[in-house]
Design an enzyme around this catalytic site. Structure first.
Site: not given
Length: 746
Positions: A308-309, A338, A340, A353, A387
Site C-alpha cells: 500500500h502506498n 500501488e 497514486d 499521496h 488509484e
C-alpha cells in the site's frame, strides 16, 4: 576470522583491502569523497568521514547488503550523479530501512572491482557455515568497541580484567569464579595473561553447547561418533519420515569437518553441530525455500504479497516518495504495488499521496522501475494497482507510458477466451504485468454509478472526494476514465462491493474489489462464510484505513483468514504486521505467491474463520537455549540483556494465542530455559508461528531483541535452530534460538 584463502588471492578483494576513495552522492550539493576499505575479516567495510574536522570511522556489514547495482540504476544517481559516467557509478542497497549508498569511483575499473568483490563476498558469506560465523563472533567488532578486542593496552595479550571486558562485549555476565577458573585453565604459560592459542581455547570453551553434546551422546553411544545408521535414527526421531540411509550419508559428507571421519562415513560432534546450525537443521523446511507449490491454478487461489502506498519511504503525511521504494518492495517479493496518480506539470502524471506534503515522482519513472526490477526476484506476475486522480488527457499519457515502457510485459488482451470462467494462473502469466483499474464501458456498481478505483472516495476514510479532486476532474470529467487506460484493465477491473449475497452469483473472475480494513472486518463479522466464498472466485484487495496517518499497519492475518488475496500493507513501516507478511511469503521461493488452503479455494466451502470447529492439532514447543543474542546498548559495556522468549500463534481468532518463558538474568550469550509451551489449534493450515526474543524490564515495556515468523505448515519438527531477524528484517547472525518442536494431529 580472516578472509578464506580462496579469496585472499582474488584481485578484486585485494584491491578492496587496500581501500578506495569513493565519492558519496546525496544531492547536487552534497557530494563528498570517503575512504572505503574492506576489513581483514571479509565481513565488514570501513568508511571514513569527518565531524567538526575530527575523523570518524564507521562500518557496514556485508551480510546486510541486499544488492549491488552498477550504473545510474538508483533514483539518487539518476537525479544527482548524471554528470558522472555510468561505468564509474554503483549503488549498494541494504536490507531493512537503511538508505542506499550511491557511490562514484575514480575509474570504471575501480567501480567494477567493488561491485564484483562485494558480490563475491556475499556469495562466500551465504556459503559460510554457521560454525565459522560462531567462531568469528567474539572477535573485535569495530562497530561497538574502541580498540582491538578487549585488549586495552594492545599488547596482543589479555588479562583477566580484559577477558571480563570481552565477555561484556559479547553480551554475557559470567560468574567471576567460573570465568577465572576457565581463565586459569587456558593460561598455559601461568603469567596471568592469555595470548594466541590460549585466547582461541578460551573462546572455543565458551562456545561449547552442553545441550547439543547431550543430544549427540544419546544417539552416538560409547564411541562418541554417529554412524550413518545412527544418524538415520536421529533423523527419524526428528520426524523426518522420508529420511533414508543415503540421505544420512549425504549429510555426513556435507557437514563433517574431519576427513578421516568423513571417509569412514562417521559424524563427530563438530559435524553434528554444523548440521543442526545449517539450513537443513533450521526451523524452516528447506524444501519450502524453493517454489514447491502448484503454480498452475487461477490467481484467485493464491495469497499475493501486496503493498500500500508503495511509493513512500516514510510517513504518508510528509515523507519522501521514491522509485527506490518500489525497488525495495520487489526485492521483498511484493507482487502488487500501488500507484497514486495525479495531474502533473508539463502534461506528465505524477505519483504522491494527494493533498499532503509527500514529495512527487514521475509516473513514467515508476513504470521504468517496474520494467527494470519487477522480475529480478520472482518471475510471477505483477499487478499495478492504479488509484487514478488524473483527467482524461493525462490518463491517456499514463496508458502510453505503460504500453511503450513495458512493451510485451504488459497484458493488453485476454490470453484466451474474452469472457473467461476463471483467471489465468501465475505460471501462464510469468513475466507479465497486469493493470488494476476502472473499466469502460459497462463497469457499473451495484448502485448504478460508475465504479471508481479511488479507494478513499469509496469508503470516505481519509479525505472527502470533493477535496481530493483536481481541477481537471471537476464537472463532467469527475470519475471518468479514458478509453486508452480502460483498455489496459483486462483481468483486474475495479468494482465496488457494498454487500455480500448469502450465496455467490455468476462468477465474475475479472472483477477486483478494494475494501478498507474496516469494511473487510465488517464482512468478516457479519458474513464470514460469504466473504470466504466471494474471495474464492474473484480477487479481493484490502488496504489500511486512511486515518492511519503515521503509515501504521493492521494485522494481515485476519484478512488472510477470509481468503483475501491482495492484503496491502505499508512495506516501509516495520512491526509485527510486516513480520507476519514476511513470514507468510517466506516460503514457495519467496516468489510472492502462496497457494491458499483448500478450504479457501472451494466455491462451495463451508469454512467460516469465526467458527472453525473444534481443536484438531496440538503444537508443543520446548524452548531450550539461545545463542549470541545482540547487545541492545552497544555504547554501554555493562548493558547485558535479560532475555525471554515469546511464541505467538497468528491464525483464526480462536487460535490466536501467545505464551512466554521466564527471563534469564544477565546472559545474552548462551541463556537456557528448558520450558515447554503448548497450543491447541483449530485451523493449523492458516496459522503463522512467530518466535520473539525480548529483553525483560520490570518497570517498562520489554525491548525487542529479534524475531522469526513462518507458517506452521513449514515448521520442521524435532530439534531446530531459529535464526533471528532484526526489527527491520535484517539477519542477526549468529543469533539463534534452539527449540524442540512437536506437532500432533488429533
Amino acid at each position: 576470522m580472516p578472509i578464506p584463502a580462496g579469496l585472499t588471492e582474488d584481485e578484486d578483494v585485494r584491491a578492496m583491502l587496500r581501500g578506495s576513495q569513493l565519492r558519496k552522492i546525496r544531492s547536487h550539493t552534497w557530494q563528498k569523497e570517503r575512504l572505503y576499505q574492506l576489513q581483514e575479516d571479509g565481513l565488514s567495510v570501513w568508511f571514513q568521514r569527518r565531524f567538526r574536522h575530527a575523523p570518524s570511522r564507521h562500518i557496514f556489514l556485508v551480510q546486510h547488503i541486499e544488492a549491488v547495482r552498477q550504473g545510474h540504476q538508483s533514483e539518487g544517481l539518476r537525479r544527482f550523479g548524471a554528470s558522472f559516467p555510468p561505468a564509474r557509478c554503483l549503488t549498494i542497497t541494504f536490507r531493512g530501512r537503511r538508505k542506499n549508498l550511491d557511490l562514484v569511483a575514480r575509474s570504471a575499473e575501480e567501480a567494477q572491482c567493488w561491485a564484483r568483490g562485494l558480490d563475491k563476498l556475499r556469495v562466500r558469506l551465504e556459503a559460510m557455515s554457521q560454525r565459522e560465523r560462531l567462531d568469528q563472533y567474539p572477535s573485535w567488532d569495530p562497530a561497538t568497541c574502541p580498540g582491538p578486542g578487549a585488549d586495552s593496552n594492545q599488547d596482543s595479550k589479555m588479562s583477566f580484567k580484559e577477558i571480563k571486558s570481552l565477555l561484556c562485549m559479547v553480551n554475557v555476565d559470567m560468574n567471576d569464579m567460573y570465568a577465572y577458573r576457565l581463565f586459569k585453565e587456558c593460561d598455559r604459560s601461568g603469567d596471568e595473561r592469555l595470548e594466541g592459542t590460549e585466547i582461541e581455547e578460551f573462546v572455543r570453551r565458551l562456545l561449547k553447547r552442553p545441550e547439543l553434546e547431550e543430544l549427540f551422546c544419546k544417539f552416538s553411544g560409547e564411541d562418541h561418533v554417529l554412524s550413518a545408521p545412527e544418524l538415520l535414527e536421529f533423523l527419524e526421531a526428528q520426524g523426518e519420515a522420508g529420511a533414508t540411509l543415503a540421505h544420512a550419508r549425504q549429510l555426513i559428507q556435507t557437514y563433517e569437518l574431519h576427513e578421516t571421519a568423513k571417509h569412514h562415513e562417521l559424524m563427530t560432534l563438530d559435524g553434528f553441530m554444523m548440521y543442526l546450525l545449517s539450513p537443513e537443521g533450521a526451523a524452516l523446511d528447506p524444501a519450502h525455500t524453493c517454489v514447491f507449490q502448484d503454480m498452475g491454478q487461477p490467481l484467485t487461489h493464491y495469497f499475493i504479497s501486496s503493498s500500500h502506498n508503495t511509493y513512500l519511504t516514510d510517513s504518508q503525511i510528509g515523507g519522501l516518495s521514491s522509485t527506490e521504494a518500489y525497488v525495495r518492495a520487489f526485492a521483498q517479493g511484493c507482487r502488487c504495488v500501488e500507484l497514486d496518480c495525479w495531474e502533473g506539470p508539463g502534461g506528465e502524471p505524477v505519483i504522491y499521496h494527494g493533498h499532503t506534503l509527500t514529495s512527487k515522482i514521475l509516473f513514467r519513472d515508476v513504470v521504468q522501475a517496474v520494467r527494470d526490477h519487477a522480475f529480478k526476484l520472482s518471475p510471477y506476475p505483477v499487478i499495478l494497482s492504479l488509484e487514478n486522480h488524473c483527467g482524461l488527457e493525462q490518463q491517456a499519457v499514463m496508458a502510453h507510458h505503460l504500453r511503450t515502457i513495458l512493451g510485451d510485459m504488459l497484458v493488453t488482451e485476454a490470453l484466451g477466451a474474452q469472457d473467461p470462467k476463471e483467471l489465468p494462473s501465475p505460471e501462464q502469466l510469468k513475466g507479465r504485468v497486469l493493470v488494476k483499474g476502472k473499466k469502460l464501458p459497462g463497469s457499473w456498481g451495484e448502485d448504478g454509478r460508475p465504479v471508481s478505483d479511488r479507494e478513499e472516495e469509496e469508503d470516505g476514510e481519509a479525505v472527502g472526494a470533493a477535496q481530493r479532486r483536481t481541477p481537471s476532474q471537476s464537472g463532467s470529467q469527475a470519475g471518468q476514465i479514458s478509453p486508452e487506460l480502460s483498455a489496459l484493465a483486462v483481468y483486474c477491473c475495479a468494482t465496488r462491493l457494498q454487500t455480500l449475497p448469502p450465496s455467490p452469483g455468476p462468477a465474475q473472475p475479472c472483477q477486483v474489489s478494494s475494501l478498507s480494513e474496516r469494511k473487510a472486518r465488517k464482512f468478516l463479522r457479519e458474513a464470514g462464510n460469504s466473504f470466504v466464498r466471494h474471495s474464492a472466485c474473484q480477487l479481493t484487495r484490502v488496504y489500511p484505513l486512511g486515518l492511519r496517518v503515521n503509515s501504521a499497519n493492521y494485522s494481515p492475518q485476519e484478512m488472510w483468514n477470509a481468503g483475501c488475496q491482495l492484503v496491502a500493507l505499508n512495506f516501509q513501516t516495520p512491526g509485527y504486521e510486516m513480520d507476519l507478511n514476511t513470514g507468510r511469503f517466506l516460503v514457495n521461493g519467496r516468489c510472492g505467491y502462496v497457494l491458499k488452503p483448500p478450504c479457501l479455494r472451494q466455491l462451495d466451502t463451508a469454512f467460516d474463520p469465526g467458527c472453525p470447529g473444534p481443536p484438531n492439532t496440538t503444537l508443543t514447543i520446548q524452548v531450550l537455549t539461545a545463542q549470541q543474542l545482540p547487545k541492545l546498548n552497544a555504547e554501554k559495556p555493562s548493558s547485558i540483556v535479560d532475555p525471554l522468549v515469546r511464541v505467538e500463534i497468528h491464525g483464526v481468532p480462536a487460535d490466536c494465542a501467545q505464551k512466554e518463558t521466564s527471563h534469564v538474568l544477565n546472559n545474552g550469550f548462551n541463556p537456557s530455559w528448558g520450558q515447554t509451551l503448548r497450543f491447541l489449534l483449530r485451523a493449523p493450515e492458516l496459522a503463522l508461528v512467530r518466535f520473539v526474543v525480548e529483553d525483560y524490564d520490570a518497570t517498562s515495556p520489554n525491548d525487542f531483541v529479534g524475531q522469526f515468523t513462518l507458517p506452521l505448515s513449514s515448521l520442521q519438527q524435532g530439534y531446530r535452530h531459529i535464526h533471528l531477524l532484526s526489527k527491520d528484517g535484517a539477519p542477526l547472525s549468529p543469533a539463534t534460538l534452539f527449540v524442540h518442536v512437536c506437532v500432533q494431529q488429533s
